[in-house]
Design an enzyme around this catalytic site. Structure first.
Site, short mmCIF file in Angstrom:
data_model
loop_
_atom_site.label_atom_id
_atom_site.label_comp_id
_atom_site.label_asym_id
_atom_site.label_seq_id
_atom_site.Cartn_x
_atom_site.Cartn_y
_atom_site.Cartn_z
N ARG A 6 -9.01 20.89 -15.66
CA ARG A 6 -8.40 19.64 -16.16
C ARG A 6 -9.07 18.39 -15.58
NH1 ARG A 6 -3.75 22.91 -15.87
NH2 ARG A 6 -3.14 23.49 -17.97
N LYS A 35 -18.32 8.29 -22.43
CA LYS A 35 -18.14 9.09 -23.64
C LYS A 35 -18.80 10.43 -23.44
CE LYS A 35 -17.73 5.93 -27.55
NZ LYS A 35 -18.42 5.41 -28.76
N GLU A 44 -32.01 2.33 -28.68
CA GLU A 44 -30.75 1.92 -28.02
C GLU A 44 -30.94 0.63 -27.22
OE1 GLU A 44 -27.95 3.17 -28.78
OE2 GLU A 44 -28.31 5.22 -29.47
N LYS A 58 -23.82 -3.35 -21.63
CA LYS A 58 -22.92 -2.22 -21.93
C LYS A 58 -21.76 -2.17 -20.94
CE LYS A 58 -22.15 2.35 -23.34
NZ LYS A 58 -22.60 3.61 -23.87
N GLU A 101 -12.62 1.93 -26.89
CA GLU A 101 -13.21 1.54 -28.18
C GLU A 101 -12.16 1.14 -29.22
OE1 GLU A 101 -16.78 3.81 -29.43
OE2 GLU A 101 -15.89 3.69 -31.40
N ARG A 141 -15.95 -2.77 -27.99
CA ARG A 141 -16.92 -1.69 -27.73
C ARG A 141 -17.53 -1.15 -29.02
NH1 ARG A 141 -16.61 3.50 -23.59
NH2 ARG A 141 -18.59 4.39 -24.26
N ASN A 181 -21.72 0.65 -31.79
CA ASN A 181 -22.00 1.55 -32.90
C ASN A 181 -22.94 0.91 -33.93
OD1 ASN A 181 -20.43 3.65 -31.92
ND2 ASN A 181 -18.56 2.76 -32.77
N HIS A 230 -25.14 3.04 -36.01
CA HIS A 230 -24.75 4.44 -35.80
C HIS A 230 -23.96 5.03 -36.96
CE1 HIS A 230 -26.19 3.67 -31.81
NE2 HIS A 230 -25.89 4.88 -31.39
N HIS A 252 -25.66 8.34 -37.84
CA HIS A 252 -25.10 9.68 -37.59
C HIS A 252 -25.18 10.56 -38.83
CE1 HIS A 252 -22.38 8.68 -33.89
NE2 HIS A 252 -23.64 8.84 -33.58
N HIS A 263 -32.18 11.11 -32.73
CA HIS A 263 -31.07 10.13 -32.70
C HIS A 263 -31.61 8.70 -32.81
CE1 HIS A 263 -27.18 8.50 -31.87
NE2 HIS A 263 -27.63 7.83 -30.84
N1 GLY Z 1 -22.89 4.96 -27.32
C1 GLY Z 1 -21.90 4.09 -27.75
C2 GLY Z 1 -20.78 3.90 -26.77
O1 GLY Z 1 -20.90 4.33 -25.65
O2 GLY Z 1 -19.77 3.35 -27.11
#
Ligand code: GLY
Length: 380
Positions: free
Chosen positions: A122, A144, A186, A242, A252, A256, A260, A263, A267, A282
C-alpha cells in the site's frame, strides 16, 4: 550540496518531494532513504554505460547485486506483466512497508516502478533518478505513475510523488538521438506553456540543435551535443515550470492540464502507430500533437501565426515530425474517446496555446479540425 546545484521543493498532497539537479546529484540519495538499505530497479543500459557512477551511488550497500533488479525500458515495459514481475521480485526481497525503492532510468522505467512503489504494501518510500532528458524535465516530476493496457496509453496509474528526484545532466551524454528528440519535445512543450524566454532561447539555438539532432540516425549517440548547449540551465528552468504547476495543482484539476499540450492527439497517434510497422516514439507523437494544436489555434486567431510557425520550426530543427497520416475518422473518434484526458462530464479536454507562455485548458476541438492538419490516411 554542491554550489552548481538547483533544489526545488514541492508539497504534493501533504507529501514533500524534492527535485535536486546537479553534478552527481545521485550522491544525495541517503537523504531520502529513512530506513536503508533500499532496493534498486534500474535500466540495464544505464548499468552498462555508467558502472562507475552506479558503484558510487550504491557505495554503502551490502549485497547490492541481490538488491538490484535490471529492467529494459520502453513503452513495452509499462505492462501488467512487468508489474507482476516487479512484485514477485519485491516479495523475494521481502521489502516491507518502511522500505525504499530507488528507480533509475528514463520515463517508462520511472512510470512503472513508481506505480509498483505506490501499490506495494500500500505504498513504500520512492526515490527516482531520471537518466534521460524527457524524464528530467517531465516524467520524474509531479508523481504521475502509469502502465499501458487495453490498447490505451497510461489508463492505469496513480499520483504518487517520489520523495527525492536526483537529476544529473552528465547522464545525457550517452543518450541516442531518438532519446534526445523525445526529451526535446517535452522541453519545448514546457517552455511553450510556462517560460517564453526559454522558448525564445531554444528557438534561437535551433541551428545548433539542427546540426546535432536534425539528421542523425535515431538509434545512434549524438557526439558533442552535451557540451554544445546549456543543458543544465535548460533542464533547471523547465523543471521549475513543472514544479510550479504541480505545486499548484497536483491532481490535475486545472492548471496542470497545460502539461498535456500536444498529448491529447499525441497519445492517440502513438497508441495507433504501435499497431503498425511505423511506431511513433512518445516525443514524436507529442511533437505532431503540438504542431497540430498550434496550427488550429493560429487558424482560430487564438494564437499569433508567427508563434505557431516558430513552434513548427523548432520541432523540425530537432528532427521531430510535425504531421502524420491520420487514422480513419471513425477510428480517430473511437481512439480519442478512450484517452485518459476524457471526462464524463465535459468530454474530451484539449489544451490550446493563446501565445507562447500562455495556455488555454479545457478547450474543444473537432476531429475535422485535426484532419485538416494531418495527412490523408494511408491505404490498406
Ligand atoms: N506529463 C504530464 C504531467 O505530469 O502532468
Amino acid at each position: 550540496m554542491r554550489d552548481e546545484s538547483l533544489i526545488l521543493e514541492m508539497m504534493l498532497d501533504h507529501t514533500p518531494s524534492t527535485f535536486v539537479l546537479g553534478p552527481l546529484a545521485g550522491l544525495e540519495l541517503s537523504r531520502f532513504v529513512p530506513n536503508p538499505p533500499p532496493v534498486y530497479i534500474l535500466d540495464q543500459l544505464v548499468a552498462e554505460m555508467h558502472p562507475a557512477w552506479l558503484e558510487q551511488i550504491q557505495n554503502n550497500c551490502t549485497n547490492c547485486e541481490q538488491r538490484t533488479l535490471l529492467v529494459q525500458g520502453g513503452e513495452q515495459f509499462k505492462s501488467l506483466n512487468q508489474l507482476e514481475k516487479i512484485y514477485q521480485w519485491l516479495s523475494e526481497q521481502a521489502l516491507t512497508r518502511d522500505g525504499t525503492i530507488v528507480a533509475i532510468g528514463g520515463g517508462t522505467v520511472l512510470d512503472l516502478v513508481g506505480l509498483a512503489a505506490s501499490t506495494w504494501r500500500r505504498g513504500v518510500n520512492f526515490v527516482s533518478i531520471p537518466t534521460t532528458l524527457l524524464a528530467m524535465v517531465d516524467a520524474s516530476i509531479g508523481g504521475k505513475t502509469a502502465l499501458n493496457t487495453a490498447g490505451i496509453k497510461n489508463p492505469v496509474g496513480s499520483f504518487y510523488p517520489a520523495r527525492g528526484i536526483l537529476a544529473d545532466v552528465g547522464f545525457l551524454g550517452t543518450l541516442t538521438c531518438s532519446d534526445w528528440r523525445n526529451g526535446m519535445a517535452e522541453l519545448v512543450k514546457t517552455a511553450a506553456i510556462g517560460d517564453a524566454v526559454l522558448f525564445a532561447e531554444l528557438h534561437a539555438a535551433r541551428k545548433k540543435l539542427n546540426k546535432t539532432l536534425g539528421h542523425s540516425e535515431a538509434d545512434q549517440p549524438v557526439p558533442g551535443i552535451l557540451g554544445a548547449l546549456p543543458w543544465g540551465d535548460w533542464v533547471g528552468r523547465a523543471a521549475t515550470v513543472k514544479v510550479n504547476l504541480v505545486n499548484r495543482d497536483f491532481k490535475e484539476k486545472g492548471p496542470r492540464k497545460a502539461l498535456n499540450l500536444g498529448h491529447t492527439l499525441g497519445h492517440v497517434l502513438e497508441a495507433h502507430s504501435h499497431q503498425s510497422d511505423k511506431p511513433l516514439s512518445h516525443g514524436q507523437a507529442v511533437a505532431i500533437g503540438m504542431a497540430v494544436v498550434f496550427r488550429i489555434a493560429a487558424e482560430r486567431n487564438l494564437c499569433p501565426v508567427p508563434q505557431a510557425l516558430e513552434m513548427i520550426q523548432l520541432l523540425e530543427a530537432c528532427g521531430l515530425p510535425v504531421t502524420w497520416p491520420a487514422p480513419p475518422v471513425d477510428l480517430l473518434e473511437t481512439l480519442l474517446a478512450g484517452d485518459k484526458i476524457v471526462s464524463a462530464r465535459s468530454g474530451l479536454s484539449w489544451v490550446l496555446p493563446e501565445r507562447i507562455g500562455k495556455i488555454k485548458v479545457d478547450a474543444k476541438v473537432q476531429p475535422a479540425e485535426l484532419l485538416r492538419w494531418l495527412e490523408a490516411p494511408e491505404e490498406g
